[in-house]
Write a protein that holds these residues in place. Structure first.
Motif, PDB file in Angstrom:
ATOM      1  N   ILE A 160      -1.506   6.570   3.837  1.00 22.88           N
ATOM      2  CA  ILE A 160      -0.750   6.453   5.374  1.00 22.88           C
ATOM      3  C   ILE A 160       1.047   5.621   4.470  1.00 22.88           C
ATOM      4  O   ILE A 160       1.108   5.166   5.874  1.00 22.88           O
ATOM      5  CB  ILE A 160      -1.771   5.053   6.099  1.00 22.88           C
ATOM      6  N   GLY A 161       0.441   4.522   3.718  1.00 25.68           N
ATOM      7  CA  GLY A 161       1.457   3.946   3.906  1.00 25.68           C
ATOM      8  C   GLY A 161       2.708   4.798   2.820  1.00 25.68           C
ATOM      9  O   GLY A 161       3.756   4.426   3.543  1.00 25.68           O
ATOM     10  N   HIS A 172     -11.317   2.977  16.778  1.00 26.11           N
ATOM     11  CA  HIS A 172      -9.866   4.166  17.215  1.00 26.11           C
ATOM     12  C   HIS A 172     -10.746   4.148  18.980  1.00 26.11           C
ATOM     13  O   HIS A 172      -9.201   4.504  20.203  1.00 26.11           O
ATOM     14  CB  HIS A 172      -9.401   5.534  17.341  1.00 26.11           C
ATOM     15  N   PRO A 218      -9.031  -1.013   9.984  1.00 24.08           N
ATOM     16  CA  PRO A 218      -9.266  -2.027  11.112  1.00 24.08           C
ATOM     17  C   PRO A 218      -8.505  -3.349  10.455  1.00 24.08           C
ATOM     18  O   PRO A 218      -7.958  -3.778   9.173  1.00 24.08           O
ATOM     19  CB  PRO A 218     -10.509  -2.469  10.571  1.00 24.08           C
ATOM     20  N   GLU A 241      -2.292  -1.534   9.886  1.00 23.89           N
ATOM     21  CA  GLU A 241      -3.027  -0.601  10.019  1.00 23.89           C
ATOM     22  C   GLU A 241      -4.570  -1.193  10.479  1.00 23.89           C
ATOM     23  O   GLU A 241      -5.304  -2.415  10.070  1.00 23.89           O
ATOM     24  CB  GLU A 241      -3.265  -0.042   8.524  1.00 23.89           C
ATOM     25  N   THR A 271      -8.051  -5.340   1.618  1.00 28.07           N
ATOM     26  CA  THR A 271      -7.201  -6.370   1.388  1.00 28.07           C
ATOM     27  C   THR A 271      -6.931  -7.199   3.076  1.00 28.07           C
ATOM     28  O   THR A 271      -5.614  -7.780   2.779  1.00 28.07           O
ATOM     29  CB  THR A 271      -6.026  -5.530   0.501  1.00 28.07           C
ATOM     30  N   HIS A 272      -6.613  -6.445   3.649  1.00 28.53           N
ATOM     31  CA  HIS A 272      -5.763  -6.954   5.669  1.00 28.53           C
ATOM     32  C   HIS A 272      -5.635  -8.311   5.645  1.00 28.53           C
ATOM     33  O   HIS A 272      -4.831  -9.083   5.636  1.00 28.53           O
ATOM     34  CB  HIS A 272      -5.987  -6.147   6.293  1.00 28.53           C
ATOM     35  N   PHE A 332      -5.397  13.755  11.144  1.00 28.52           N
ATOM     36  CA  PHE A 332      -4.680  12.508  11.668  1.00 28.52           C
ATOM     37  C   PHE A 332      -3.288  13.137  11.685  1.00 28.52           C
ATOM     38  O   PHE A 332      -2.433  11.899  12.223  1.00 28.52           O
ATOM     39  CB  PHE A 332      -5.629  11.212  11.706  1.00 28.52           C
ATOM     40  N   ALA A 339      -0.484  -1.540   4.700  1.00 29.67           N
ATOM     41  CA  ALA A 339      -0.627   0.181   4.879  1.00 29.67           C
ATOM     42  C   ALA A 339      -2.153  -0.343   3.850  1.00 29.67           C
ATOM     43  O   ALA A 339      -2.257   1.093   2.360  1.00 29.67           O
ATOM     44  CB  ALA A 339       0.139   0.758   4.926  1.00 29.67           C
ATOM     45  N   SER A 340      -2.805  -1.315   2.951  1.00 31.32           N
ATOM     46  CA  SER A 340      -2.701  -1.198   1.566  1.00 31.32           C
ATOM     47  C   SER A 340      -4.777  -1.042   2.288  1.00 31.32           C
ATOM     48  O   SER A 340      -5.322  -0.829   3.397  1.00 31.32           O
ATOM     49  CB  SER A 340      -2.605  -2.907   1.301  1.00 31.32           C
ATOM     50  N   SER A 341      -5.521  -1.237   0.655  1.00 33.35           N
ATOM     51  CA  SER A 341      -7.226  -0.731   1.301  1.00 33.35           C
ATOM     52  C   SER A 341      -7.988  -1.902   2.553  1.00 33.35           C
ATOM     53  O   SER A 341      -7.209  -3.313   2.224  1.00 33.35           O
ATOM     54  CB  SER A 341      -8.129  -1.128   0.380  1.00 33.35           C
ATOM     55  N   GLY A 362       0.664  -0.568   0.075  1.00 31.93           N
ATOM     56  CA  GLY A 362       0.217  -0.231   0.724  1.00 31.93           C
ATOM     57  C   GLY A 362       0.968   0.802  -0.051  1.00 31.93           C
ATOM     58  O   GLY A 362       1.361   1.170   0.948  1.00 31.93           O
ATOM     59  N   ALA A 363       0.766   1.785  -1.115  1.00 28.52           N
ATOM     60  CA  ALA A 363       1.552   3.058  -1.391  1.00 28.52           C
ATOM     61  C   ALA A 363       0.854   4.969  -1.194  1.00 28.52           C
ATOM     62  O   ALA A 363       0.693   5.344  -1.619  1.00 28.52           O
ATOM     63  CB  ALA A 363       2.523   3.385  -1.933  1.00 28.52           C
TER      64      ALA A 363
END
Ligand SMILES: NC(=O)c1ccc[n+]([C@@H]2O[C@H](COP(=O)([O-])OP(=O)(O)OC[C@H]3O[C@@H](n4cnc5c(N)ncnc54)[C@H](O)[C@@H]3O)[C@@H](O)[C@H]2O)c1
Length: 329
Positions: free
Chosen positions: A12-13, A174, A94, A92, A74-75, A275, A69-71, A8-9
Motif C-alpha cells: 500500500i505504501g 472497512h 487499522p 492506514e 507500528t501504527h 482492492f 503505510a507500515s505494518s 512503509g514501502a
C-alpha cells in the motif's frame, strides 16, 4: 509545497507514493522509511526521494506530513511520535489491533490538534460517494435498511491470518466504517456469527473465513454485513440502502463495460480483481483529500475517532461471535 515522509514501502505504501507523485504541484515525497532497506531504496529511487530513519524523518522541520503505510503493529507508535512532532498524519487502517492503544492515539491527536486521516478509502470511492450524496439529498427518503456484501477473491497466507487480529478487525473493519459513514448512525446492538467454509487452515489459525453480522442502530435501522474470504468470480464489493421512497445500490466496478452477446450467453467482465484495482481511484482521491484537509485545516472525511469506532465495533463483533450472543451497546 508539502514535503512528505512515507513509512512503509510495501504494497500500500507503493500506491500512496505514486499518488503523492501525481500531485506534483502540491506535494513532494521527500523521505521513505522502511526497516527493509532494499524496499525503501527501491521506492525512494523511483521518486527521487531519500531513505531515512523514523527519527531523522520526523526531526526534519520541512516535513509537514507523514503517510504511515507500515505494518499494523507500528501504527500506534508512529502516530504518537508524528503527532508530538506536529506533523499532519495519514495513517492506514487499522489504527491498532488493541483498542486501548488506539484510544491513546486519539488522545495524542486531540492534544496536539494535528490533522489525522485514517485510511478508510471506501469513503473516497466515486460510486460509494455518489450513492452517499444521493442518499443525503433525500432521493430515497429516510434510510431504513443497509445490506453490505464484501467478498475477497481469495484468502491471504495463513501466517498473515494468524497475525491479522481476526477477520472482524482485518476485513470487516472497512464494512463497519462504511455502515457508520453511509447511515450517519451508530450501532445499538450487534450479533455476529462466522464459519470456516473455504479453508480449514483458517479455522486452525483460530479464525473464520465467512461471517454474517446483524446490527440494529440507535435509530432502529437494520444493517446486514455478509463477508467471505473467497469469491470465485473476484472482488465483490456492493451495498444497497432501502429507504422509504426506494433503494440505492452501489455495484462492483469492472475493467471494461464490454458485453459479449452470443448464442450461448450474454457475458461481461468479472469485477476488478482486488482492492488495489477496485479502489485505485479511491486511494488517489483519498490522498488529495488529505492535502485539502491540511491546507484548509479541516477534519478529514475519516478521522482518528472513526478509526477507533470501527475498531470498537470489530471488538464487539469478535466477542459476539465467540460468545454466540447478541451484544447490546
Ligand atoms: N486501506 C486499505 O485498503 C489497505 C490495503 C492494504 C493494506 N492496508 C494496511 O496498510 C498497512 C501495510 O499493509 P501492506 O499490505 O502494504 O503490507 P506490506 O507487508 O506489503 O508492507 C509493510 C511494510 O512496512 C515495513 N515496516 C515494518 N515495520 C516497519 C517500521 N517499524 N518502520 C517502517 N517500515 C516498517 C515492512 O518492511 C514492509 O515493507 C497495514 O496496516 C494494512 O492493514 C490497508
Amino acid at each position: 509545497m508539502i514535503e512528505v515522509a512515507l513509512f512503509g514501502a510495501g504494497r500500500i505504501g507503493t500506491i500512496h507514493a505514486a499518488n503523492i507523485a501525481r500531485l506534483r504541484a502540491r506535494a513532494r515525497l521527500k523521505y521513505v522509511v522502511d526497516v527493509d532497506r532494499e524496499a525503501a531504496v527501491e521506492l525512494a529511487s523511483k521518486y527521487r526521494a531519500e531513505v531515512r530513519s523514523v527519527d531523522a524523518a520526523l526531526g526534519d522541520e520541512a516535513i509537514r506530513a507523514v503517510v504511515i503505510a507500515s505494518s499494523t503493529d507500528t501504527h500506534a507508535e508512529l502516530i504518537q511520535k508524528a503527532a508530538a512532532a506536529g506533523k499532519a498524519i495519514f495513517c492506514e487502517k487499522p489504527v491498532d489491533l488493541d483498542i486501548v492503544r488506539a484510544r491513546a492515539c486519539a488522545h495524542a491527536i486531540g492534544r496536539t490538534g494535528v490533522v489525522c486521516l485514517i485510511g478508510f478509502q471506501r469513503r473516497y470511492d466515486p460510486t460509494f460517494v455518489a450513492l452517499k450524496q444521493r442518499l443525503d439529498a433525500g432521493e430515497i427518503g429516510n434510510p431504513e435498511m443497509l445490506i453490505i456484501t464484501s467478498r475477497d477473491p481469495g484468502a491471504p497466507p495463513i501466517d498473515y491470518i494468524g497475525h491479522s487480529g481476526g477477520i472482524f478487525k482485518d476485513m470487516l473493519i472497512h464494512d463497519f466504517d462504511v455502515f457508520r459513514w453511509i447511515l450517519n448512525d451508530e450501532a445499538a446492538s450487534i450479533y455476529a456469527t462466522g464459519s470456516c467454509l473455504t479453508d480449514p487452515a483458517i479455522g486452525g489459525a483460530g479464525d473464520v473465513d465467512s461471517t454474517a453480522v446483524t446490527i440494529r442502530t440507535r435509530h432502529q435501522r437494520l444493517v446486514q454485513i455478509s463477508t467471505s474470504r473467497r469469491a470465485a468470480y473476484g472482488y465483490d464489493q456492493r451495498f444497497e440502502v432501502l429507504g422509504a421512497k426506494g433503494m440505492l445500490q452501489a455495484g462492483n466496478h469492472k475493467p471494461t463495460e464490454v458485453f459479449a452477446h452470443t448464442a450461448e450467453a450474454i457475458s461481461q467482465d468479472k469485477p476488478e480483481h482486488f482492492f488495489l484495482e477496485r479502489y485505485r481511484v479511491a486511494y488517489a482521491n483519498e490522498m488529495e483529500h488529505f492535502f485539502d484537509a491540511m491546507e484548509q485545516d479541516t477534519a478529514p472525511r475519516a478521522t482518528i475517532n472513526d478509526g477507533v469506532k470501527a475498531l470498537e465495533l470489530a471488538d464487539v463483533a469478535t466477542r459476539s461471535w465467540r460468545e454466540k450472543r447478541v451484544i447490546e451497546l
